[in-house]
Design an enzyme around this catalytic site. Structure first.
Site, mmCIF file in Angstrom:
data_model
loop_
_atom_site.group_PDB
_atom_site.id
_atom_site.type_symbol
_atom_site.label_atom_id
_atom_site.label_comp_id
_atom_site.label_asym_id
_atom_site.label_seq_id
_atom_site.Cartn_x
_atom_site.Cartn_y
_atom_site.Cartn_z
ATOM 1 N N CYS A 1 57.899 25.791 -7.692
ATOM 2 C CA CYS A 1 56.561 25.198 -7.780
ATOM 3 C C CYS A 1 56.306 24.505 -9.109
ATOM 4 O O CYS A 1 55.231 23.938 -9.312
ATOM 5 C CB CYS A 1 55.503 26.272 -7.529
ATOM 6 S SG CYS A 1 55.681 27.062 -5.920
ATOM 7 N N HIS B 1 47.886 26.278 -13.388
ATOM 8 C CA HIS B 1 48.707 26.447 -12.180
ATOM 9 C C HIS B 1 47.861 27.079 -11.074
ATOM 10 O O HIS B 1 47.846 26.586 -9.956
ATOM 11 C CB HIS B 1 49.922 27.301 -12.516
ATOM 12 C CG HIS B 1 50.895 27.461 -11.398
ATOM 13 N ND1 HIS B 1 51.505 26.387 -10.786
ATOM 14 C CD2 HIS B 1 51.361 28.574 -10.776
ATOM 15 C CE1 HIS B 1 52.318 26.832 -9.837
ATOM 16 N NE2 HIS B 1 52.243 28.152 -9.807
#
Length: 409
Positions: A163, A303
């Site tokens: 990710c 994030h």
């Protein structure tokens, strides 16, 4: 600010569940409402919600032959790359295409095609496999297809750091420019995480939010009642250039990329370091790379996946880096879902837009933060703010972390 060097952003292409151009994306996200919906493609699975890019017609965008031989993650990437070049007013074939690189972040491959082809193989129908099964699915092909489509003949590859892939790709692209290997690099990330395999696998890991009634309330980054993320998709491509190259052709500069840091937790395959040590290290490296301090940062695009362990570790890292008072924070996944390998690139693009607009997008679904880990998280509506530097961070499976520092022109 006297860092290792800077490059400039002269073009931006953005496709997200909030829209297929920057202005629409910003307007939609400014409402502060999640875009999670029930997804017909995931019907019958334990978690059947996702965030999809709306109304994308690959045939209209790319033509029937090109659209027909590519999977969705490549559709998204090519459309974003074309729009980034248009935004930068660049025709690569008219200049020096051998000095133009492509670096894309892709977290996985096209699981939709792989599942279909593996099913045929498992049924003993090996001769019915599509000859396009591999070339339309392997991750590197998305960079190769962009090169074929645009004529870029410089270094060409994808990076995969789960990710953090999109963020890592942009940092690596900057390194190519600073090393003198390229004059221009198309960089960013693309992913369509809305496959049944992804949804079922993440559900088995208990990474997806099951708080799906209503779907809009499922993803809650940094909220004390967070329970996991929502799958998403999208692409973002940035045109990075040497400042001299941009000036020579009279290009408009959207922002500067002045710092990059990367690290590994070296801790666990899927769980972050509980203190956020690797994330903190990447952020501090980016600050050092840019020659600035934490006090110079005006905004953090976090994030923020809404997993219990991930958000807790990230909050601790930010509180340490900024000495208990981080600047205003936003978490875009609360609205867009998690586009996995593309998420960092999308968030980098949104950070560039935040600097341009001098405004921070809101975070959805935040009602109560964890005690002792409170930050100034923007909610409800965009917040106007004067800022010169903004930070975008990403983390991924394998303990991989990356951070980018952007500055106004």
């Amino acid at each position: 600010m006297t860092g290792r060097g800077e490059v400039v952003i002269t073009g931006l292409g953005l496709l997200t569940p909030a829209g297929r151009d920057a202005d629409t994306v910003w307007k939609t996200m400014s409402t502060g409402q999640s875009l999670a919906r029930q997804d017909p493609d995931l019907a019958g699975l334990p978690v059947d919600i996702a965030c999809a890019v709306p109304d994308l017609d690959p045939v209209a965008e790319l033509g029937i032959r090109l659209a027909g031989r590519l999977d969705r993650f490549a559709h998204l990437a090519l459309v974003a790359a074309r729009r980034a070049l248009h935004d930068a007013r660049l025709d690569l074939r008219a200049g020096h295409p051998e000095r133009v690189g492509v670096v894309l972040g892709v977290g996985a491959n096209s699981l939709q095609t792989y599942v279909k082809e593996f099913t045929r193989l498992g049924e003993g129908r090996a001769t019915s496999l599509s000859p396009l099964g591999l070339p339309r699915s392997v991750p590197n092909m998305v960079a190769g297809e962009i090169a074929i489509d645009t004529g870029a003949r410089g270094p060409n590859f994808t990076v995969s750091s789960a990710c953090a892939s999109g963020t890592t790709a942009i940092g690596v692209a900057r390194d190519l420019l600073l090393a003198g290997a390229c004059d221009i690099v198309l960089t960013g990330g693309s992913e369509s995480a809305r496959s049944r395999m992804s949804a079922a696998s993440f559900a088995q890991m208990r990474a997806l939010s099951t708080r799906t009634d209503p779907p809009e309330g499922a993803c809650r980054p940094f909220d004390a009642d967070r329970a996991g993320f929502v799958l998403g998709e999208g692409a973002a491509v940035l045109v990075l250039e040497h400042p001299a190259s941009a000036r020579a052709r009279g290009a408009a500069i959207r922002a500067r990329l002045v710092g990059y840091g990367a690290s590994a937790d070296a801790h666990h395959p899927t769980s972050p370091h509980p203190e956020g040590a690797g994330n903190e290290q990447a952020i501090r490296q980016a600050l050092s790379d840019a020659g600035c301090t934490a006090d110079d940062i005006g905004h953090v695009n976090a994030h923020g996946t809404a997993t219990r362990a991930g958000d807790a570790a990230e909050a601790l890292a930010l509180l340490r880096v900024f000495n208990t008072t981080p600047p205003p924070v936003t978490a875009n996944k609360s609205i867009l879902g998690h586009a996995l390998g593309a998420a960092g690139a999308i968030e980098a693009a949104l950070t560039v837009l935040a600097l341009e607009r001098q405004e921070i997008l809101p975070t959805a679904n935040l009602t109560r933060q964890d005690t002792g880990r409170e930050m100034d998280i923007v909610t409800t509506r965009p917040r106007p703010i004067a800022m010169n530097l903004a930070l975008s961070t990403s983390c991924g499976f394998g303990g991989q972390n990356a951070a980018l520092l952007f500055a106004t022109p």
